[in-house]
Design a protein around this motif. Sequence first.
Motif, PDB file in Angstrom:
ATOM      1  N   ASP A 178       0.806  -1.218   0.000  1.00 47.66           N
ATOM      2  CA  ASP A 178       0.000   0.000   0.000  1.00 47.66           C
ATOM      3  C   ASP A 178       0.841   1.271   0.000  1.00 47.66           C
ATOM      4  N   SER A 179       2.140   1.146  -0.104  1.00 44.86           N
ATOM      5  CA  SER A 179       3.000   2.332  -0.154  1.00 44.86           C
ATOM      6  C   SER A 179       2.701   3.129  -1.436  1.00 44.86           C
ATOM      7  N   VAL A 180       2.645   4.435  -1.308  1.00 45.43           N
ATOM      8  CA  VAL A 180       2.336   5.298  -2.446  1.00 45.43           C
ATOM      9  C   VAL A 180       3.492   5.270  -3.442  1.00 45.43           C
ATOM     10  N   TYR A 181       3.176   5.014  -4.693  1.00 48.03           N
ATOM     11  CA  TYR A 181       4.195   4.989  -5.739  1.00 48.03           C
ATOM     12  C   TYR A 181       3.799   5.934  -6.866  1.00 48.03           C
ATOM     13  N   ASN A 182       4.759   6.228  -7.733  1.00 48.87           N
ATOM     14  CA  ASN A 182       4.480   7.066  -8.900  1.00 48.87           C
ATOM     15  C   ASN A 182       4.000   6.250 -10.085  1.00 48.87           C
ATOM     16  N   ILE A 183       4.770   5.215 -10.417  1.00 43.14           N
ATOM     17  CA  ILE A 183       4.472   4.396 -11.599  1.00 43.14           C
ATOM     18  C   ILE A 183       4.686   2.925 -11.266  1.00 43.14           C
ATOM     19  N   MET A 184       3.787   2.089 -11.755  1.00 46.75           N
ATOM     20  CA  MET A 184       3.961   0.634 -11.696  1.00 46.75           C
ATOM     21  C   MET A 184       3.958   0.131 -13.134  1.00 46.75           C
ATOM     22  N   PHE A 185       5.001  -0.621 -13.485  1.00 43.76           N
ATOM     23  CA  PHE A 185       5.150  -1.039 -14.886  1.00 43.76           C
ATOM     24  C   PHE A 185       5.770  -2.427 -14.967  1.00 43.76           C
ATOM     25  N   GLY A 186       5.184  -3.266 -15.822  1.00 47.29           N
ATOM     26  CA  GLY A 186       5.767  -4.575 -16.079  1.00 47.29           C
ATOM     27  C   GLY A 186       4.729  -5.671 -16.179  1.00 47.29           C
ATOM     28  N   TYR A 228      -1.917   9.628 -10.063  1.00 46.35           N
ATOM     29  CA  TYR A 228      -2.215  11.014 -10.441  1.00 46.35           C
ATOM     30  C   TYR A 228      -3.111  11.624  -9.379  1.00 46.35           C
ATOM     31  N   LYS A 229      -2.601  12.645  -8.722  1.00 51.48           N
ATOM     32  CA  LYS A 229      -3.319  13.349  -7.662  1.00 51.48           C
ATOM     33  C   LYS A 229      -3.812  12.386  -6.587  1.00 51.48           C
ATOM     34  N   GLY A 230      -2.909  11.466  -6.181  1.00 51.55           N
ATOM     35  CA  GLY A 230      -3.201  10.578  -5.063  1.00 51.55           C
ATOM     36  C   GLY A 230      -4.009   9.347  -5.397  1.00 51.55           C
ATOM     37  N   LYS A 231      -4.322   9.116  -6.665  1.00 49.98           N
ATOM     38  CA  LYS A 231      -5.119   7.953  -7.051  1.00 49.98           C
ATOM     39  C   LYS A 231      -4.398   7.175  -8.143  1.00 49.98           C
ATOM     40  N   ASN A 232      -4.404   5.849  -8.033  1.00 51.18           N
ATOM     41  CA  ASN A 232      -3.781   4.991  -9.039  1.00 51.18           C
ATOM     42  C   ASN A 232      -4.734   4.778 -10.213  1.00 51.18           C
ATOM     43  N   HIS A 233      -4.217   4.977 -11.417  1.00 51.23           N
ATOM     44  CA  HIS A 233      -5.037   4.845 -12.624  1.00 51.23           C
ATOM     45  C   HIS A 233      -4.446   3.768 -13.528  1.00 51.23           C
ATOM     46  N   LEU A 234      -5.275   2.771 -13.867  1.00 49.39           N
ATOM     47  CA  LEU A 234      -4.859   1.693 -14.762  1.00 49.39           C
ATOM     48  C   LEU A 234      -5.130   2.094 -16.210  1.00 49.39           C
ATOM     49  N   ILE A 235      -4.294   1.616 -17.104  1.00 48.58           N
ATOM     50  CA  ILE A 235      -4.476   1.885 -18.528  1.00 48.58           C
ATOM     51  C   ILE A 235      -5.777   1.239 -18.999  1.00 48.58           C
ATOM     52  N   ASN A 236      -6.440   1.898 -19.961  1.00 51.03           N
ATOM     53  CA  ASN A 236      -7.709   1.391 -20.476  1.00 51.03           C
ATOM     54  C   ASN A 236      -7.530   0.350 -21.578  1.00 51.03           C
ATOM     55  N   SER A 292       1.055   2.505 -27.820  1.00 48.64           N
ATOM     56  CA  SER A 292       1.405   3.915 -27.688  1.00 48.64           C
ATOM     57  C   SER A 292       0.125   4.731 -27.726  1.00 48.64           C
ATOM     58  N   GLY A 293       0.238   5.992 -27.385  1.00 50.01           N
ATOM     59  CA  GLY A 293      -0.940   6.846 -27.414  1.00 50.01           C
ATOM     60  C   GLY A 293      -0.760   8.073 -26.555  1.00 50.01           C
ATOM     61  N   ASN A 294      -1.908   8.612 -26.134  1.00 49.67           N
ATOM     62  CA  ASN A 294      -1.937   9.821 -25.334  1.00 49.67           C
ATOM     63  C   ASN A 294      -2.393   9.487 -23.908  1.00 49.67           C
ATOM     64  N   LEU A 295      -1.739  10.073 -22.924  1.00 46.72           N
ATOM     65  CA  LEU A 295      -2.064   9.769 -21.535  1.00 46.72           C
ATOM     66  C   LEU A 295      -3.513  10.110 -21.203  1.00 46.72           C
ATOM     67  N   GLU A 296      -3.982  11.220 -21.703  1.00 49.87           N
ATOM     68  CA  GLU A 296      -5.347  11.630 -21.385  1.00 49.87           C
ATOM     69  C   GLU A 296      -6.381  10.708 -22.020  1.00 49.87           C
ATOM     70  N   ASP A 297      -6.057  10.173 -23.187  1.00 48.11           N
ATOM     71  CA  ASP A 297      -7.004   9.306 -23.885  1.00 48.11           C
ATOM     72  C   ASP A 297      -7.058   7.894 -23.300  1.00 48.11           C
ATOM     73  N   ASP A 298      -5.908   7.381 -22.870  1.00 43.41           N
ATOM     74  CA  ASP A 298      -5.825   5.966 -22.489  1.00 43.41           C
ATOM     75  C   ASP A 298      -5.876   5.722 -20.984  1.00 43.41           C
ATOM     76  N   ILE A 358       0.330  16.029 -17.024  1.00 42.53           N
ATOM     77  CA  ILE A 358      -0.074  14.743 -16.451  1.00 42.53           C
ATOM     78  C   ILE A 358       1.131  13.841 -16.271  1.00 42.53           C
ATOM     79  N   TYR A 359       2.048  13.913 -17.202  1.00 41.33           N
ATOM     80  CA  TYR A 359       3.228  13.049 -17.239  1.00 41.33           C
ATOM     81  C   TYR A 359       4.192  13.295 -16.085  1.00 41.33           C
ATOM     82  N   LYS A 360       4.154  14.469 -15.454  1.00 44.38           N
ATOM     83  CA  LYS A 360       5.225  14.961 -14.584  1.00 44.38           C
ATOM     84  C   LYS A 360       5.139  14.426 -13.154  1.00 44.38           C
ATOM     85  N   TYR A 361       6.327  14.087 -12.613  1.00 38.23           N
ATOM     86  CA  TYR A 361       6.468  13.750 -11.193  1.00 38.23           C
ATOM     87  C   TYR A 361       7.576  14.625 -10.618  1.00 38.23           C
TER      88      TYR A 361
END
Length: 426
Positions: free
Chosen positions: A126-134, A151-159, A194-200, A306-309
């Motif tokens: 449950d530790s807060v992370y920026n990105i999870m990938f793999g 993003y803003k304290g909430k984890n968002h999964l790709i669509n 590939s794509g756009n962060l806001e779209d996916d 959106i991309y920035k940490y």
Amino acid sequence: MTALSLILMAVSAACVLAESSVYFREQFEDGDGWNTRWMESKHKTDYGKFVLSAGKFYGDAEKDKGLQTSQDARFYALSARFDDFSNKGQPLVIQFTVKHEQSIDCGGGYIKLFPSELNQEEMHGDSVYNIMFGPDICGPGTKKVHVIFNYKGKNHLINKDIRCKDDEYTHLYTLIVNPDNTYEVKIDNKKVESGNLEDDWDFLPPKKIKDPNAKKPEEWDDREKIPDPDDKKPEDWDKPENIPDPDAKKPDDWDDEMDGEWEPPMITNPDYKGEWKPREIDNPAYKGKWIHPEIENPEYTADPEIYKYDSIGVIGLDLWQVKSGTIFDNFLITSDPKLAEEVGNEAWGKTKESEKKMKERQEEEERKMREEEDKKRDEVKEDEEEEEKDEEEEDDEEEEEEGEEPEEEGEEEEDEATDSQLKDEL
């Protein structure tokens, strides 16, 4: 080539190097030295242990050494710290290799990037992370590449559904996040998404929403087909669904007083046509499907970052595995996608074919061993069957010999009887 040209080339190369930053790189080239750079969480006392290993098959015994999970059905929590940085205004590239040589059935093969404020000794699920990938695999239904952003304290999964590799070989996973809010996922240095962060991802509310004040007009007819008002039901249409069996006969032994009044069994009526419905025709009043008007969403606000940490400072392996044996290696965090591709080709690309050949040799040797073992088993079985056959033949011979003895006794008795008869005659 003039001296000026050489100077310009040198300046250009220096500028490229200055623009590229390598924030973290780990290839485990100093043996057990990794223990001083990586820290196991103490949040739990029964975390699984990582060991340094190239596995059962590899392309290079030294270069292919990485962190391998060594205990089944365990959580793992290991992390390494590096100098804190922000990816503002530049690409962020995360890259590493994963090898599921145990034919993993359920377990993670992903990494997490944390802000530098993470307490490594207390890192947990449950530790807060920026990105999870793999990659993540669990049974036949889950074989995906996770790309999760906080993003803003909430984890968002790709669509989107990105399928991971599920064989036993080493594979290279790369995530590129660009400052224009675009991204790219690569497996084995080939783009798979590939794509756009806001779209996916659902980071932001939708730009437009249905107008809450708009309603479909009452007179709006959106039926493409309607019943034909001129179609009439035929007079002979209505037939019962079931009828008494006309071929049935009352049994001869039927007693009305004892058995009650006899009734023939029911059967499906071959003339039954079902419920009548008028045929359908094109609706002359059809206006098409009503589309709900949309308006600008007052809750939507564009975010070009959106991309920035602001803080990235720890990489972690925080995962669960049912069957252990996964090897993590060739970690790289950089701002240069081209450099990541070159490192991938150097670290993974040069050993992948040798790794495959070694595994194929092992499989061939195992196949030959199985064939030899099967051959030995068959030979032993044949010997046992031959011995059983010999024993049966010996038993049959003994039975025959035992069966002949009474006949000899009978002959002796006949001889004795003949001698007695001769004596009597004399």
